[in-house]
Write an enzyme that holds these catalytic residues in place. Structure first.
Site, PDB file in Angstrom:
ATOM      1  N   PRO A  88       0.829  -1.218   0.000  1.00 27.24           N
ATOM      2  CA  PRO A  88       0.000   0.000   0.000  1.00 27.24           C
ATOM      3  C   PRO A  88       0.861   1.266   0.000  1.00 27.24           C
ATOM      4  O   PRO A  88       0.369   2.347  -0.307  1.00 27.24           O
ATOM      5  CB  PRO A  88      -0.841  -0.119   1.277  1.00 27.24           C
ATOM      6  N   GLU A 115       3.321  -6.471   8.242  1.00 30.94           N
ATOM      7  CA  GLU A 115       3.604  -5.044   8.031  1.00 30.94           C
ATOM      8  C   GLU A 115       4.558  -4.819   6.861  1.00 30.94           C
ATOM      9  O   GLU A 115       5.072  -3.722   6.672  1.00 30.94           O
ATOM     10  CB  GLU A 115       4.163  -4.422   9.309  1.00 30.94           C
ATOM     11  N   ARG A 157      -3.884  -9.296 -20.454  1.00 33.82           N
ATOM     12  CA  ARG A 157      -4.848  -8.989 -21.517  1.00 33.82           C
ATOM     13  C   ARG A 157      -4.264  -8.075 -22.588  1.00 33.82           C
ATOM     14  O   ARG A 157      -4.853  -7.908 -23.658  1.00 33.82           O
ATOM     15  CB  ARG A 157      -6.149  -8.406 -20.944  1.00 33.82           C
ATOM     16  N   ASP A 172     -10.531   0.263 -24.941  1.00 35.35           N
ATOM     17  CA  ASP A 172     -11.185   0.249 -23.633  1.00 35.35           C
ATOM     18  C   ASP A 172     -10.883   1.511 -22.823  1.00 35.35           C
ATOM     19  O   ASP A 172     -10.163   2.395 -23.266  1.00 35.35           O
ATOM     20  CB  ASP A 172     -10.840  -1.023 -22.850  1.00 35.35           C
TER      21      ASP A 172
HETATM   22 CL1  6GU Z   1      -0.270  -3.687  -3.601  1.00 34.96          CL
HETATM   23  N1  6GU Z   1      -0.844  -4.382  -1.114  1.00 34.96           N
HETATM   24  C1  6GU Z   1      -1.540  -4.250   0.014  1.00 34.96           C
HETATM   25  N2  6GU Z   1      -1.259  -5.038   1.052  1.00 34.96           N
HETATM   26  N3  6GU Z   1      -2.495  -3.348   0.184  1.00 34.96           N
HETATM   27  C2  6GU Z   1      -2.754  -2.565  -0.857  1.00 34.96           C
HETATM   28  C3  6GU Z   1      -2.076  -2.653  -2.068  1.00 34.96           C
HETATM   29  C4  6GU Z   1      -1.108  -3.577  -2.160  1.00 34.96           C
HETATM   30  N4  6GU Z   1      -2.563  -1.722  -2.912  1.00 34.96           N
HETATM   31  C5  6GU Z   1      -3.505  -1.102  -2.238  1.00 34.96           C
HETATM   32  N5  6GU Z   1      -3.630  -1.601  -1.005  1.00 34.96           N
END
Ligand code: 6GU
Length: 242
Positions: A88, A115, A157, A172
């Site tokens: 994230p 984590e 794709r 698209d």
């Molecule tokens: Cl790539 N990993 C995790 N654990 N949470 C996320 C993410 C990735 N992308 C958005 N949230």
């Protein structure tokens, strides 16, 4: 294209063998291998994580297990690879990134849980190969596995021969920086709702204009950030008149 995924939950990646991706694997367009990180542990508990330096909640994935796993996976195939680490805290994964990945011979995904992975793993490999820490959106998942499914589907794709009709990828959402407008099929009237008349007119110019207008309208409504990001020459006089 060769894809390797290293994870502590190999079963999570089973959907890579389904539907469109499964067919690409079957025809040899895509070669996917999923590896269990615990195969590279040496202790009886097969521990892959430990407490974070500096304190705090959660656990951090240990670097030496990842190092041994990635060394072996990378050495098993001579093609130049890009290492992708879903987190994230990564840079946003976009359609432009999907196109760039589709041009690679080999992608290796390292799925973190808890984590995250000890940062030295990314830093170590980044010294000798391209490494991306990527996020699929502004929300937090439990681990990188679902993000890998998302990225592999977006990339696969785009590979020649994976989609039945290459125009599907060319036309698209995002290919022109806009969201796609609505689509309709038979019947002409469903529960009192009629298909827009212009789509049944046979007037190809009018149909193209109508589709462009609906795409612009929808993008302005739902994703004003995309309109603001369009290059200066993306809108013509007729677009601006809308
Ligand atoms: Cl790539 N990993 C995790 N654990 N949470 C996320 C993410 C990735 N992308 C958005 N949230």
């Amino acid at each position: 294209m060769r894809i390797d995924v290293v994870t502590i939950f190999p079963g999570y990646l089973a959907p890579l063998r389904e539907a469109l991706l499964g067919r690409a694997v079957g025809t040899g367009l895509l070669d996917i291998a999923v590896h269990d990180l615990r195969d590279w542990t040496h202790d009886v508990h097969q521990a892959v994580d430990d407490a974070p330096y500096g304190g705090g909640p959660g656990m951090v994935m240990r670097p030496h297990v990842w190092g041994e796993a990635l060394d072996d996976v990378l050495a098993a195939d001579p093609r130049p690879a890009r290492l992708v680490v879903p987190t994230p805290a990564g840079r946003p994964f976009t359609q432009a990134a999907a196109h760039a990945y589709a041009a690679q011979e080999r992608l290796v995904f390292a799925c973190g849980r808890y984590e995250g992975i000890d940062q030295r793993v990314v830093d170590h490999y980044a010294a000798s190969m391209p490494v991306d820490e990527i996020s699929i959106g502004d929300y937090v998942l439990v681990g990188g596995e679902v993000a890998v499914l998302v990225v592999v589907e977006a990339v696969a794709r785009l590979l020649p021969g994976v989609l039945g009709n290459p125009r599907s990828a060319a036309e698209d959402s995002f290919s022109d920086g806009l969201l796609e407008g609505p689509a309709y099929t038979r019947p002409e009237v469903w529960r009192g709702h009629a298909v827009p008349e212009v789509l049944r007119s046979g007037n190809h110019g009018a149909i193209a204009r109508w589709r462009r207008d609906r795409a612009l309208e929808r993008t302005a409504e739902r994703r004003p950030d995309l309109i603001a990001a369009l290059p200066p020459d993306a809108l013509d006089e007729a677009d601006r008149a809308l």
